[in-house]
Design an enzyme around this catalytic site. Structure first.
Site, PDB file in Angstrom:
ATOM      1  N   VAL A 134      48.017  74.331   1.321  1.00  0.00           N
ATOM      2  CA  VAL A 134      47.092  73.256   0.914  1.00  0.00           C
ATOM      3  C   VAL A 134      47.082  72.168   1.985  1.00  0.00           C
ATOM      4  CG1 VAL A 134      46.494  71.549  -0.854  1.00  0.00           C
ATOM      5  CG2 VAL A 134      47.654  73.666  -1.512  1.00  0.00           C
ATOM      6  N   ILE A 138      49.060  68.556   6.683  1.00  0.00           N
ATOM      7  CA  ILE A 138      49.474  67.346   5.945  1.00  0.00           C
ATOM      8  C   ILE A 138      50.709  67.635   5.089  1.00  0.00           C
ATOM      9  CG2 ILE A 138      48.751  65.555   4.328  1.00  0.00           C
ATOM     10  CD1 ILE A 138      45.834  66.342   4.951  1.00  0.00           C
ATOM     11  N   GLU A 192      33.115  79.789   8.396  1.00  0.00           N
ATOM     12  CA  GLU A 192      33.279  81.195   8.766  1.00  0.00           C
ATOM     13  C   GLU A 192      31.936  81.909   8.650  1.00  0.00           C
ATOM     14  OE1 GLU A 192      36.603  83.085   6.990  1.00  0.00           O
ATOM     15  OE2 GLU A 192      37.758  81.234   6.980  1.00  0.00           O
ATOM     16  N   LYS A 207      43.382  75.628  -4.003  1.00  0.00           N
ATOM     17  CA  LYS A 207      44.269  74.523  -3.614  1.00  0.00           C
ATOM     18  C   LYS A 207      44.504  73.574  -4.795  1.00  0.00           C
ATOM     19  CE  LYS A 207      42.794  74.898   1.209  1.00  0.00           C
ATOM     20  NZ  LYS A 207      41.761  74.500   2.173  1.00  0.00           N
TER      21      LYS A 207
HETATM   22  N1  HSE Z   1      38.410  77.199   5.102  1.00  0.00           N
HETATM   23  C1  HSE Z   1      39.405  76.205   4.878  1.00  0.00           C
HETATM   24  C2  HSE Z   1      38.768  74.819   5.088  1.00  0.00           C
HETATM   25  C3  HSE Z   1      40.556  76.416   5.835  1.00  0.00           C
HETATM   26  O1  HSE Z   1      37.612  74.717   5.520  1.00  0.00           O
HETATM   27  O2  HSE Z   1      39.397  73.830   4.765  1.00  0.00           O
HETATM   28  C4  HSE Z   1      41.797  75.678   5.457  1.00  0.00           C
HETATM   29  O3  HSE Z   1      42.377  76.132   4.285  1.00  0.00           O
END
Ligand code: HSE
Ligand code: NDP
Length: 441
Positions: A134, A138, A192, A207
């Site tokens: 998550v 950080i 992506e 998350k």
């Molecule tokens: N695809 C996720 C994002 C990557 O854009 O935050 C990090 O978990």
């Protein structure tokens, strides 16, 4: 010096390669911090021949047999940076049952079946750490699972997906529509090729489940999280938010509450929402992440930084590797999963929130009264009403008007029922947008 801590690295892609690089570049410091050197026993990948640049690692360490690598007696710690549910779950359960310590960045697996991993860790006696799962670099999960264990967390509100934050920030800055901003995010390498997990909120929901589990000592899975993505957010919504002194963010919100019988519950949701420009999360732009934690004694805490990318994520992975290695050398393990509170998960309908509703209505006597009547029937109190000529311009569109209504706090079910009834009214030509408002706007 003591004998090395031996690592099995599963996956050597974006994150795995940076883990290898950091292990190489910082080997002396890491050894000094742990009290023993770290040594890579093997690296499991899908394609051994894949070009991995000038990775500072012995090429004979690569294997396509992850299970064989995990089962080796000389492996102490398994680092999983492959992703997905299977076969990662099988590998990690195997490793944990065998008493190895596991460090993983796999939010999808933790949110889908974290219970299987925690149970296997309890059985085998090793550590299970997942800081990188998550908000990337950080330090957030360790504070939740250790530093704040003397306090009572009441609410966690976060921007935990970098791709969607980049898109919404671009829409806010340039007035672009969703499709245009997504195209820019893809060109810059944030989104992506298949952006579904990000833009539909699946990544943030995973998350949110992990954060809620840690904050509220309760097992929360991805399936328990109410999820809405950002694909329906329009340039008009963003402009409307601006007019109200707000911006739109994809928020993950996990909060304590009570059910009708007064029993304590937890609600977990992910959806776009307007927040005031004065809210600490409003200034979190670009692909950054930030999480705002509220606790009884600590008050308000804010965690901010890079939530993705090879090197930032590898930083969190390495931090966990140091922690589990120290524990192994000391012959101890970290505190096991804390799920004693076992709170019931509240349905979304019971979430208390506010709505911002834009309507295109007929501009004639009695319309405002009819619209207000719908809100009253559902016991939803109106906070503000703004009316202007339809289309926003001075000339408007004939005998239509734009009506923008912001409500006071009400249960989500009542707000949703209000919108449903408004859609059925003859005088309402269209419901142009419906957005939740969070953070006291
Ligand atoms: N695809 C996720 C994002 C990557 O854009 O935050 C990090 O978990
Ligand atoms: P990549 O797709 O870049 O890398 C995945 C790696 O896993 C590759 O090395 C691939 O091998 C290997 N792999 C895939 N399937 C198998 C298999 N069946 N057996 C053995 N190896 C396999 O992923 P990322 O590095 O981006 O992500 C890894 C994890 O980290 C995921 O859980 C992700 O959610 C998480 N994460 C990622 C972040 C990021 O910014 N990228 C941020 C936070 C978390 P090969 O190289 O041969 O293809």
């Amino acid at each position: 010096m003591t004998s090395p801590v031996r690592l099995a690295l599963l996956g050597c892609g974006t994150v795995g390669q940076e883990v290898v690089r950091l292990l190489h570049e910082q080997s002396a410091d890491l050894a000094a911090r742990i009290g023993a050197p770290l040594e890579i026993a093997g690296i499991a990948v899908r394609r051994i021949g894949r070009d991995r640049g000038d990775l500072p690692v012995d090429p004979t360490l690569f294997t396509t047999d992850p299970l064989g690598l995990i089962k080796r007696d000389d492996v102490d710690v398994v680092i999983e940076v492959v992703g997905g549910i299977e076969p990662a779950r099988t590998w990690l359960v195997e490793a944990l049952r065998a008493g190895k310590s596991v460090v993983t960045a796999n939010k999808a697996l933790l949110a889908e079946d974290g219970a299987a991993l925690h149970d296997a860790a309890a059985e085998g006696g090793g550590d299970l750490y997942y800081e990188a799962s998550v908000a990337g670099a950080i330090p957030l999960l360790r504070p939740l699972r250790e530093s704040l264990h003397g306090d009572r967390i009441t609410r966690v509100t976060g921007i935990v997906n970098g791709t969607t934050n980049f898109i919404l920030s671009a829409m806010d800055a340039t007035g672009a529509g969703f499709a245009e901003a997504l195209e820019e995010a893809t060109e810059l390498g944030y989104a992506e090729a298949d952006p579904t997990a990000d833009v539909e909120g699946f990544d943030a929901a995973a998350k949110a489940a992990i954060l809620a589990s840690l904050a509220f000592h309760t097992r929360v899975a991805a399936a328990d999280v109410h999820r809405e993505g950002i694909t329906e957010v329009t340039a008009a919504d963003v402009a409307s938010a601006r007019a109200m002194g707000c911006t739109i963010k994809l928020l993950c919100i996990a909060a304590r509450g009570a059910d009708a019988a007064g029993r304590e519950t937890v609600g977990v949701r992910v959806h776009p929402a307007m927040i005031p420009l004065t809210h600490p999360l409003a200034s979190v732009g670009d692909a950054f992440n930030a999480v705002f934690v509220e606790a009884d004694a600590a008050g308000q805490l804010m965690f901010y930084g890079r939530g993705a990318g090879g090197a930032p994520t590898a930083s969190a992975v390495l931090g966990d590797v140091v922690a589990v290695s120290r524990n192994r050398l000391a012959g101890v393990r970290a505190a096991s999963e804390s799920a004693y509170a076992d709170l019931a998960v509240r349905p979304m309908g019971e979430a208390l929130t506010r709505y911002h509703i834009s309507l295109d209505v007929a501009d004639r006597p009695g319309v405002l009264e009819a619209v207000a009547g719908v809100f009253a029937r559902h016991d939803v109190s109106i906070a503000t009403v703004r009316q202007g000529p339809a289309g926003g311009g001075p000339a408007g569109r004939g005998d239509d008007a734009d009506l923008v209504i912001v409500t006071h706090v009400a249960p989500d079910a009542a707000l949703a029922a209000t919108v449903r009834e408004l859609r059925g009214l003859d005088i309402v030509r269209s419901v142009a947008s419906v957005l939740r408002v969070e953070g006291g706007a």
